[in-house]
Design an enzyme around this catalytic site. Structure first.
Site, mmCIF file in Angstrom:
data_model
loop_
_atom_site.group_PDB
_atom_site.id
_atom_site.type_symbol
_atom_site.label_atom_id
_atom_site.label_comp_id
_atom_site.label_asym_id
_atom_site.label_seq_id
_atom_site.Cartn_x
_atom_site.Cartn_y
_atom_site.Cartn_z
ATOM 1 N N SER A 148 0.646 1.797 -24.754
ATOM 2 C CA SER A 148 -0.436 0.915 -24.312
ATOM 3 C C SER A 148 -1.746 1.357 -24.951
ATOM 4 O O SER A 148 -1.917 2.530 -25.299
ATOM 5 C CB SER A 148 -0.572 0.984 -22.787
ATOM 6 O OG SER A 148 -1.732 0.314 -22.337
ATOM 7 N N TYR A 161 -1.559 5.033 -14.457
ATOM 8 C CA TYR A 161 -0.975 4.367 -15.617
ATOM 9 C C TYR A 161 -1.472 4.993 -16.915
ATOM 10 O O TYR A 161 -0.676 5.281 -17.823
ATOM 11 C CB TYR A 161 -1.325 2.877 -15.589
ATOM 12 C CG TYR A 161 -0.706 2.088 -16.709
ATOM 13 C CD1 TYR A 161 0.651 1.814 -16.713
ATOM 14 C CD2 TYR A 161 -1.476 1.615 -17.768
ATOM 15 C CE1 TYR A 161 1.239 1.086 -17.741
ATOM 16 C CE2 TYR A 161 -0.909 0.882 -18.798
ATOM 17 C CZ TYR A 161 0.450 0.624 -18.779
ATOM 18 O OH TYR A 161 1.016 -0.093 -19.811
ATOM 19 N N LYS A 165 0.821 6.933 -19.869
ATOM 20 C CA LYS A 165 0.869 6.512 -21.270
ATOM 21 C C LYS A 165 0.287 7.580 -22.200
ATOM 22 O O LYS A 165 0.754 7.737 -23.336
ATOM 23 C CB LYS A 165 0.147 5.183 -21.450
ATOM 24 C CG LYS A 165 0.851 4.016 -20.766
ATOM 25 C CD LYS A 165 2.286 3.844 -21.248
ATOM 26 C CE LYS A 165 2.966 2.632 -20.654
ATOM 27 N NZ LYS A 165 4.359 2.458 -21.139
#
Length: 256
Positions: A148, A161, A165
């Protein structure tokens, strides 16, 4: 004197075996379609058998080759057994992932564990299991994670999150260094916000949509088709000298 022209590397994946986790919808479905359309036989992995069967039928209708494996990739013993029972995969693409957003002060331990179990732990061991099989067969390979843009920046309500990542980017670099001599390449693709079922609620919120568009320099959100060229490039011999890096498909979000 006659000039000897260089030969453009091939994007053809004919006779290659590919595995795509999270293949039942969205980005994973697009990745599987890309690899199959380039000639690879693709194993489609996800938990939802009905969705996998629908995808396989659609691929069959186009004359593409695929099979399905109904599996929760966080169940590592089952994942390892499944890979050990099959021929090694030349291409392994991890697209399984999830996000649970909240302010950092409100993060629940259970939510943290859920995100890391799938986004980091399952991805890590999928690559480990697949790499062992390739090394046993003394074959090269290309491993790709759908990461991402948030692996390179921060975001409000996205601490967990982002952390997951960033971790993917870290083990990608380390694996690329360790496995380079075996000619196993390891890279990531880092998309911006892509229109899928999972992002529909975000795009439906005018305030969030305005925030996205203000950060995407190309002034539009991403489509799954925007990722397909990057997938084919990293999977094929066209990227034969590319490893340990991230290919950002973020519309310029991280350019600042």
């Amino acid at each position: 004197m006659t000039i000897s022209l260089p030969i453009t590397p091939s994007f053809d994946l004919f006779k290659k075996r590919a595995l795509v986790s999270g293949a039942s919808s969205g980005i994973g479905l697009a990745c599987a379609t890309t690899l199959a359309s380039a000639g690879a036989h693709v194993t489609l992995i996800a938990r939802r058998e009905e969705k996998l069967l629908e995808l396989k039928e659609a691929l069959d209708q186009e004359g593409y080759q695929s099979d399905i494996l109904v599996l929760d990739v966080t169940q590592l013993d089952a994942l390892e057994q499944a890979l050990n029972a099959r021929e090694p995969y030349d291409i392994v693409l991890n697209s399984a992932g999830l996000a649970i957003h909240s302010p950092a002060l409100d993060t629940q331990q259970a939510d943290f564990d859920t995100v890391f179990d799938l986004n980091v732990k399952a991805a890590y061991f999928l690559f480990q299991f697949a790499a062992r099989r390739l090394m046993e067969a003394q074959k090269p390979g290309s491993f790709i994670s759908i990461s991402s843009q948030m692996a390179h920046v921060g975001g409000i309500d996205r601490a967990v999150y982002c952390a997951s990542k960033h971790a993917v980017e870290g083990f990608t670099k380390a694996m690329a260094i360790e496995w380079g001599k075996q000619n196993i390449r390891v890279n990531t693709i880092c998309p911006t916000f892509i229109k899928t079922e999972l992002t529909a609620s975000t795009f439906a919120d005018p305030e969030k949509l305005a925030w996205l568009q203000s950060n995407i320099k190309l002034d539009r959100v991403g489509e799954v088709e925007d990722l397909m060229g990057a997938v084919l490039y990293l999977a094929s011999s066209a990227s034969g000298m590319v490893t340990g890096t991230s290919l950002k498909v973020d519309g310029g979000w991280t350019a600042e």
